[in-house]
Design an enzyme around this catalytic site. Structure first.
Site, PDB file in Angstrom:
ATOM      1  N   SER A 295       0.644  -1.261   0.125  1.00 20.47           N
ATOM      2  CA  SER A 295       0.023  -0.118   0.174  1.00 20.47           C
ATOM      3  C   SER A 295       0.934   1.203  -0.101  1.00 20.47           C
ATOM      4  CB  SER A 295      -0.960   0.249   1.314  1.00 20.47           C
ATOM      5  OG  SER A 295      -1.660   1.172   1.337  1.00 20.47           O
ATOM      6  N   GLY A 346       6.481   8.583  -2.335  1.00 19.09           N
ATOM      7  CA  GLY A 346       6.798   9.500  -3.356  1.00 19.09           C
ATOM      8  C   GLY A 346       8.147   9.286  -3.764  1.00 19.09           C
ATOM      9  N   CYS A 351       7.053   7.816  -9.882  1.00 21.03           N
ATOM     10  CA  CYS A 351       6.213   8.357  -8.662  1.00 21.03           C
ATOM     11  C   CYS A 351       5.779   9.604  -8.692  1.00 21.03           C
ATOM     12  CB  CYS A 351       6.605   7.828  -7.603  1.00 21.03           C
ATOM     13  SG  CYS A 351       5.576   8.527  -6.052  1.00 21.03           S
ATOM     14  N   GLY A 407      13.048  -0.693  -7.938  1.00 21.07           N
ATOM     15  CA  GLY A 407      12.142  -0.823  -9.334  1.00 21.07           C
ATOM     16  C   GLY A 407      12.706  -0.795 -10.708  1.00 21.07           C
ATOM     17  N   GLY A 408      12.881   0.786 -10.697  1.00 16.74           N
ATOM     18  CA  GLY A 408      13.620   1.380 -12.019  1.00 16.74           C
ATOM     19  C   GLY A 408      14.904   0.906 -12.294  1.00 16.74           C
ATOM     20  N   TYR A 432       8.692   0.440 -18.051  1.00 14.40           N
ATOM     21  CA  TYR A 432       8.494   0.595 -16.662  1.00 14.40           C
ATOM     22  C   TYR A 432       7.499   1.523 -16.372  1.00 14.40           C
ATOM     23  CZ  TYR A 432       9.943   1.344 -11.756  1.00 14.40           C
ATOM     24  OH  TYR A 432       9.884   1.545 -10.595  1.00 14.40           O
ATOM     25  N   ARG A 465      -3.251  -1.135  -4.609  1.00 17.48           N
ATOM     26  CA  ARG A 465      -2.160  -0.728  -3.663  1.00 17.48           C
ATOM     27  C   ARG A 465      -2.594   0.950  -3.442  1.00 17.48           C
ATOM     28  NH1 ARG A 465       3.022   2.158  -4.152  1.00 17.48           N
ATOM     29  NH2 ARG A 465       4.450   0.935  -2.898  1.00 17.48           N
ATOM     30  N   GLU A 536      29.945  19.356  -7.972  1.00 20.04           N
ATOM     31  CA  GLU A 536      31.372  19.002  -7.779  1.00 20.04           C
ATOM     32  C   GLU A 536      31.675  17.576  -8.102  1.00 20.04           C
ATOM     33  OE1 GLU A 536      34.752  20.957  -5.036  1.00 20.04           O
ATOM     34  OE2 GLU A 536      33.464  19.461  -3.977  1.00 20.04           O
TER      35      GLU A 536
HETATM   36  P1  IMP Z   1      12.206   3.004  -7.831  1.00 21.19           P
HETATM   37  O1  IMP Z   1      13.264   1.949  -7.381  1.00 21.19           O
HETATM   38  O2  IMP Z   1      12.754   4.578  -7.749  1.00 21.19           O
HETATM   39  O3  IMP Z   1      11.673   2.791  -9.360  1.00 21.19           O
HETATM   40  O4  IMP Z   1      10.925   2.919  -6.916  1.00 21.19           O
HETATM   41  C1  IMP Z   1      10.152   1.818  -6.586  1.00 21.19           C
HETATM   42  C2  IMP Z   1       9.124   1.891  -5.820  1.00 21.19           C
HETATM   43  O5  IMP Z   1       8.235   2.997  -6.067  1.00 21.19           O
HETATM   44  C3  IMP Z   1       8.393   0.853  -5.614  1.00 21.19           C
HETATM   45  O6  IMP Z   1       9.092  -0.258  -4.965  1.00 21.19           O
HETATM   46  C4  IMP Z   1       7.002   1.303  -4.730  1.00 21.19           C
HETATM   47  O7  IMP Z   1       7.161   1.685  -3.374  1.00 21.19           O
HETATM   48  C5  IMP Z   1       6.947   2.878  -5.481  1.00 21.19           C
HETATM   49  N1  IMP Z   1       6.063   2.917  -6.482  1.00 21.19           N
HETATM   50  C6  IMP Z   1       5.656   1.898  -7.550  1.00 21.19           C
HETATM   51  N2  IMP Z   1       4.680   2.564  -8.275  1.00 21.19           N
HETATM   52  C7  IMP Z   1       4.465   3.580  -7.932  1.00 21.19           C
HETATM   53  C8  IMP Z   1       3.331   4.639  -8.398  1.00 21.19           C
HETATM   54  O8  IMP Z   1       2.767   4.535  -9.359  1.00 21.19           O
HETATM   55  N3  IMP Z   1       3.428   5.907  -7.589  1.00 21.19           N
HETATM   56  C9  IMP Z   1       4.480   6.235  -6.597  1.00 21.19           C
HETATM   57  N4  IMP Z   1       5.148   4.997  -6.023  1.00 21.19           N
HETATM   58  C10 IMP Z   1       5.161   3.991  -6.955  1.00 21.19           C
END
Ligand code: IMP
EC number: 1.1.1.205
Length: 551
Positions: A295, A346, A351, A407-408, A432, A465, A536
């Site tokens: 969530s 966030g 996100c 994630g990314g 992604y 979620r 820097e």
């Molecule tokens: P990243 O590694 O910076 O890409 O972040 C991955 C994380 O972003 C996930 O594990 C979630 O907690 C969060 N996330 C995934 N989908 C969303 C979204 O649509 N909105 C906000 N947070 C997200």
């Protein structure tokens, strides 16, 4: 002009106009300073003075190196009961973690959390694949039936690139093996409409399931065959060992397994709606070890009730709650009984929560607040989102997180779901998307809102979620896009591990436990970074450069 003798030291201005000291006394003189250089973690994250900081706003100061990088231990707990050898997790997102990512993250010492934007049965099957995975054994081989024609077999070879297929009575796994077809059998057979039974070999060498890889490999070598079908006591096909894979088998010494178990640890995510309880039962039946309650705002009556229900229903299952970014959010979930917490709101790369909802918190501030509180109850925390490089990982871990979730950063690897495609700029990329993007939520929407677990729509769709998913009008909290190809995680994750080890070596600590202790004791020091300090610290002044990270 080079400095040739001690006289020139007179030219170095010092603060109190005191005599130049004997160099032998340097370490003793250092002790006269009341504090170490830099600032401690509390001063760094004091929100009254510094505001909410995140990873790029500070640095860790170097310490003393008295050991080599490969001696640095990265064991770290992911829940109260389960410790991993590598503090790396992949996020439960439908463009990041399905069974292939989960298997490889676990093999490399981390953990992949399987997403829930799919039917409960599909998710349970992915958990089953992780639990059944044995290095070297092909658990879902392509199987053909006695009715398959020679022509169809040739077409399969063209499609898959390999030409050896077991033939079973029903053409499926779990049915009696009656033969094997190899490219040698099909190559010079001109009548493509003949069934494979005309050409298949039936003098089979098989091995019984339960056999270990070393033994199975030795049978395969002695048999001089290309494939070794692994069968149960009734001769039904269970898995396959391939000679071509024999040479490729890599040993995974860090693999995440529970003590006394040969199976990989499996983790999956669910939402907190009533239908998620039925989903969870299926996942537990499939062998699940860790459940992540997914969530964006975990401090809700739904999640607290769900944690209590799970702890009562499945006491052997470890529950990770979240997401949280404050002590107050964490307290409710800890009181409900979570075994781990996920921190971040966030900060994810896809996100837009902070922009749209005005809610969230910079990640470094979140990690510090939540982990200092959760540590008092022995609850390990995951730094989730915003991890762009090894430096961010180390900073998250230094601030008290036990593991980091990506994630990314992992979405562009070969183990993530989906196919590569060429972007408009001509680069190889993979899709992604945030799980709160309109595209992801629309995929889920069909089954959301139904609390009837037998509703076919409910069981075919994923679970929620974001609290908007059941609404008529969807409010996006994420975007969908693409990320660059990163190759296989079997190369990328070892790079991340080596990177963290080198970083801890620079800091002067031999383990993640020592890092955390050093931060608590004020021995590991930090420095704030101004905007110009950040500039820097990045590559600057070059006309062009190639940023290759590892080889
Ligand atoms: P990243 O590694 O910076 O890409 O972040 C991955 C994380 O972003 C996930 O594990 C979630 O907690 C969060 N996330 C995934 N989908 C969303 C979204 O649509 N909105 C906000 N947070 C997200």
């Amino acid at each position: 002009m080079p400095i040739l003798n001690g006289d020139s030291m007179e030219q170095i201005p010092i603060l109190h106009k005191e005599k130049i000291l004997d160099f032998n006394t340097a370490l003793d003189v250092l002790k006269e300073y009341p504090e170490r250089d830099g600032i401690d973690v509390q001063t760094l994250l004091d929100s009254k003075n510094n505001g909410g900081l995140t990873y790029n706003d500070f640095l860790v100061l170097p310490g003393y190196i008295g050991f080599s990088a490969n001696q640095v231990q990265l064991d770290s707990p992911v829940t109260k009961r389960i410790t991993l050898k590598t503090p790396l997790l992949s996020s439960p997102m439908d463009t990041v973690t399905e069974h292939n990512m989960a298997i490889h993250m676990a093999l490399l010492g981390g953990l992949g959390v399987i997403h829930h934007n799919c039917s409960a049965d599909d998710q349970a099957e992915m958990v089953r694949k992780v639990k059944r995975y044995e290095n070297g054994f092909i658990l879902d081989p392509i199987v053909i039936s006695p009715q398959t024609t020679v022509g169809e077999t040739k077409a399969l070879k063209a499609k898959w690139g390999f030409g050896g297929y077991p033939v079973t009575e029903t053409g499926k796994l779990g049915s009696k093996v009656i033969g094997i077809v190899t490219p040698r059998d099909t190559q010079f057979h001109d009548n493509d409409s003949d069934p494979v039974t005309v050409i298949m070999s039936t003098d089979l060498v098989t091995a019984r399931s339960g056999i270990d890889l070393v033994e199975a490999n030795s049978i395969l070598q002695k048999s001089k065959k290309g494939k070794l079908p692994i069968v149960d006591e009734n001769g039904n096909l269970v898995s396959l060992l391939s000679r071509a894979d024999l040479m490729k088998n890599v040993h995974y010494p860090l693999a995440s397994k529970l003590p006394h178990s040969k199976q990989l640890i499996s983790a999956a995510a669910i939402g907190t709606r009533p239908e998620d309880k039925l989903r969870l039962k299926k996942l537990v039946d499939a062998g699940l070890d860790i459940i992540v309650l997914d969530s964006s705002q975990g401090n809700s009556m739904f999640q607290i009730e769900m944690v209590k229900w799970i702890k009562n229903e499945f006491p052997g299952l470890d529950v990770i709650g979240g997401n949280v970014v404050t002590r107050e959010q964490a307290a409710g979930l800890i009181a409900a009984g979570v075994d781990g917490l996920r921190i971040g709101m966030g900060s994810g790369s896809a996100c837009i929560t902070q922009e749209v909802m005005a809610v969230g918190r910079p990640q470094a501030a979140s990690i510090h607040s939540v982990t200092t509180f959760a540590a008092r109850f022995g609850v390990p925390c995951i730094a989730d989102g915003g991890i762009q490089n090894v430096g961010h990982m180390v900073k998250g871990l230094a601030l008290g997180a036990s593991t980091v979730m990506m994630g990314g950063l992992l979405a562009g690897t070969t183990e993530s779901p989906g196919e590569y495609f060429v972007s408009r700029e001509g680069q190889l990329v993979k899709a992604y998307r945030g799980m709160g993007s309109i595209a992801a939520m629309e995929d889920k929407k069909a089954g959301v809102g139904s609390s009837n677990p037998n509703d076919p729509k409910a069981s075919n769709a994923g679970t929620a979620r974001y609290f908007s998913e059941g609404d008529k009008l969807l409010v996006a909290q994420g975007v969908s896009g693409s990320v660059l190809d990163r190759g296989s995680i079997t190369k990328f994750v070892p790079y991340l591990i080596a990177g963290i080890q080198h970083s801890l070596q620079d800091i002067g600590v031999t383990s993640l436990t020592a890092l955390r202790q050093g931060v608590i004791d004020g021995e590991v020091r930090f420095e704030l970074r101004t905007v110009s300090a950040q500039a820097e610290g990045n590559v600057h002044g070059l006309h062009s450069f190639d940023k290759k990270l590892y080889s």
